[in-house]
Write a protein that holds these residues in place. Structure first.
Motif, PDB file in Angstrom:
ATOM      1  N   GLY A 269      45.382  43.970  45.047  1.00 21.89           N
ATOM      2  CA  GLY A 269      44.984  44.668  43.836  1.00 21.89           C
ATOM      3  C   GLY A 269      43.578  44.384  43.368  1.00 21.89           C
ATOM      4  N   GLY A 270      42.817  43.502  44.055  1.00 22.69           N
ATOM      5  CA  GLY A 270      41.485  43.174  43.580  1.00 22.69           C
ATOM      6  C   GLY A 270      40.585  42.697  44.695  1.00 22.69           C
ATOM      7  N   ARG A 383      50.725  39.279  38.091  1.00 17.93           N
ATOM      8  CA  ARG A 383      50.073  40.592  38.072  1.00 17.93           C
ATOM      9  C   ARG A 383      49.335  40.713  36.746  1.00 17.93           C
ATOM     10  NH1 ARG A 383      53.566  45.645  39.852  1.00 17.93           N
ATOM     11  NH2 ARG A 383      53.429  44.419  41.768  1.00 17.93           N
ATOM     12  N   TRP A 384      48.066  40.290  36.755  1.00 20.96           N
ATOM     13  CA  TRP A 384      47.269  40.235  35.537  1.00 20.96           C
ATOM     14  C   TRP A 384      46.193  41.307  35.566  1.00 20.96           C
ATOM     15  CZ3 TRP A 384      47.050  34.359  36.591  1.00 20.96           C
ATOM     16  CH2 TRP A 384      48.218  33.767  36.064  1.00 20.96           C
ATOM     17  N   VAL A 385      46.031  41.983  34.420  1.00 17.89           N
ATOM     18  CA  VAL A 385      45.064  43.079  34.289  1.00 17.89           C
ATOM     19  C   VAL A 385      44.303  42.895  32.980  1.00 17.89           C
ATOM     20  CG1 VAL A 385      44.742  45.568  34.125  1.00 17.89           C
ATOM     21  CG2 VAL A 385      46.562  44.654  35.578  1.00 17.89           C
ATOM     22  N   THR A 392      40.035  49.621  33.298  1.00 18.27           N
ATOM     23  CA  THR A 392      40.392  48.328  33.907  1.00 18.27           C
ATOM     24  C   THR A 392      39.126  47.629  34.392  1.00 18.27           C
ATOM     25  OG1 THR A 392      42.540  49.180  34.617  1.00 18.27           O
ATOM     26  CG2 THR A 392      41.692  47.201  35.736  1.00 18.27           C
ATOM     27  N   TRP A 394      39.315  44.102  35.324  1.00 16.72           N
ATOM     28  CA  TRP A 394      39.715  43.005  36.217  1.00 16.72           C
ATOM     29  C   TRP A 394      41.196  43.158  36.520  1.00 16.72           C
ATOM     30  CZ3 TRP A 394      42.933  38.937  37.043  1.00 16.72           C
ATOM     31  CH2 TRP A 394      42.487  37.866  37.831  1.00 16.72           C
ATOM     32  N   ARG A 395      41.547  43.069  37.812  1.00 16.95           N
ATOM     33  CA  ARG A 395      42.954  43.200  38.211  1.00 16.95           C
ATOM     34  C   ARG A 395      43.210  42.317  39.436  1.00 16.95           C
ATOM     35  NH1 ARG A 395      46.571  47.593  37.891  1.00 16.95           N
ATOM     36  NH2 ARG A 395      44.829  48.960  37.300  1.00 16.95           N
ATOM     37  N   SER A 397      46.850  40.602  41.677  1.00 21.17           N
ATOM     38  CA  SER A 397      48.285  40.386  41.789  1.00 21.17           C
ATOM     39  C   SER A 397      48.546  39.050  42.483  1.00 21.17           C
ATOM     40  CB  SER A 397      48.944  41.529  42.563  1.00 21.17           C
ATOM     41  OG  SER A 397      48.827  42.737  41.831  1.00 21.17           O
TER      42      SER A 397
END
Length: 419
Positions: A269-270, A383-385, A392, A394-395, A397
């Motif tokens: 995710g990032g 799972r931080w967003v 968005t 910053w993302r 998992s």
């Protein structure tokens, strides 16, 4: 008449230098086999060269310590002066020969220290056609049972007379060192064993019993305990190295490893983030160990600064590869602290879990230096967003794959049990 005059006018033979012999090795198959061969051959070589060989821990003018590792051998000789040299690893037969030659050369160079004279045993062997190694086996066995050995016995010494018959039976008796082995009625008869090895055991037991009745108690050495030779060669030094246990070179090392590493951490995710870390491990240099590791992962987003700290505890198993290589397989578990600071002064810390497995490939240097690289995989965080201006910024998992490389230092703590 001329022979008598020559004998009377000849200068007296110099007294024998007494040599304390100690051979140890790490818990490695090749080193152990070489140790057994050296104990037998090196003692015989020193006797042939005119030295009086005494068991480990006894008074001696020169103390010899040969320590064998997978990387080679270290030979320390110490009397009034000291010499330490190393022999690199190689073919066992060549290493054994080089150690023997180096040891006798160093014993010649070292100035002997003061040592009280003590009675020794000279072996006079006749017969034994079926066991050509019997003399060396007897010498090794008697050294192991606490008897000093010589090839030039005097009046205070003892001569062990062993006559082996064709069937393997032996007659054993002890006379004064300045007497010959004339046959005596009091000789003990040792029966032949079922095998050559059993025959050696019976003969050694009979010889020991005969000697214990007449040989005076040995003189113990009253100095400090011998030191384990360092791995690197040193020349003469007026100061002694640190004192360690005489048996500490006989088993796998226990070490404390301090390490620093850097790398990258990729999460679903990032993007990939850089990481740095510190670790402390205690355990076998090759074998089971426990570790505490802390990784710091800084990153940024729009109007956002994130610092993640991942402290974990781990168990690993180091597997030796060749002489210096090592593979470490580990499992870790701990916490994942996600601290962030947004524009406007908003700060907070979220806590997640971290768990997974590690694989590291390392290289151990001669003095404990460690270079390594590895992979870290598992679950870390959550799972931080983070959102900025409805978008968005910053993302990340929790599924994680990390690549790391680092340096460390293995500090010796102690070694395991006896051989």
């Amino acid at each position: 008449m001329l022979l008598l005059l020559a004998t009377l006018l000849a200068p007296p033979m110099p007294p024998e230098t007494s040599v304390e012999l100690r051979v140890t090795s790490v818990d490695d198959g090749a080193a152990k086999l070489l140790e057994q061969a050296l104990v037998q051959r090196l003692g015989a070589r020193l006797l042939e060269d005119g030295y009086r060989v005494v068991p480990a821990g006894r008074a001696a003018g020169v103390r010899v310590w040969v320590h064998l590792e997978a990387t080679g051998a270290t030979v320390e000789t110490r009397g009034a002066t000291q010499r330490i040299e190393t022999v690199p690893a190689g073919d066992p037969a060549l290493v054994s020969l080089e150690v023997q030659q180096l040891t006798t050369a160093l014993v010649d160079e070292v100035q002997p220290g003061p040592a009280e004279p003590q009675a020794a045993v000279a072996i006079e062997l006749t017969g034994a056609p079926a066991d050509p190694e019997l003399r060396e086996r007897l010498q090794r066995g008697l050294l192991g049972r606490g008897f000093a050995l010589t090839r030039r016995p005097g009046a205070v010494d003892r001569r062990l007379c062993v006559a082996v018959g064709e069937a393997g039976e032996a007659r054993v008796h002890v006379v004064a060192g300045d007497r010959g082995c004339a046959e005596e009625g009091s000789a003990a008869v040792i029966p032949a064993g079922e095998t050559v090895a059993r025959g050696r055991e019976l003969l050694l037991a009979g010889a020991t019993a005969a000697l214990e009745a007449v040989v005076p108690a040995p003189v113990p050495w009253r100095g400090a305990t011998a030191t384990i030779p360092p791995a690197a060669p040193r020349r003469e030094s007026p100061q002694s190295p640190p004192v360690e246990s005489p048996q500490s070179g006989d088993s796998r090392e226990w070490t404390l490893t301090l390490a620093a590493h850097g790398g990258m951490m990729a999460r679903t995710g990032g993007p990939v983030d850089g990481s740095v870390g510190l670790g402390v491990r205690a355990g076998r240099r090759r074998g089971l160990g426990g570790a505490i590791d802390c990784i710091v992962v800084p990153s940024r987003g729009e109007a956002l600064r994130v610092v993640e700290v991942v402290p974990t505890a781990a168990l690993d198993w180091r597997i030796g590869v060749g002489e210096r290589g090592v593979v470490a397989l580990g499992l870790f578990a701990g916490a994942h602290l996600h601290h962030y600071a947004q524009a406007g002064g908003v700060r907070d810390t979220r806590v997640g879990t971290s768990a997974g497995a590690t694989v590291r490939l390392g290289w151990l240097g001669r003095r404990g230096a460690l270079l390594f690289a590895g992979l870290r995989a598992g679950w870390s965080g959550g799972r931080w967003v983070h959102v900025h201006d409805t978008g968005t910024s910053w993302r990340r998992s929790g599924l994680m794959l990390g690549l790391e490389a680092g340096v460390g230092w293995d500090v010796r703590l102690r070694r395991g049990g006896r051989r």
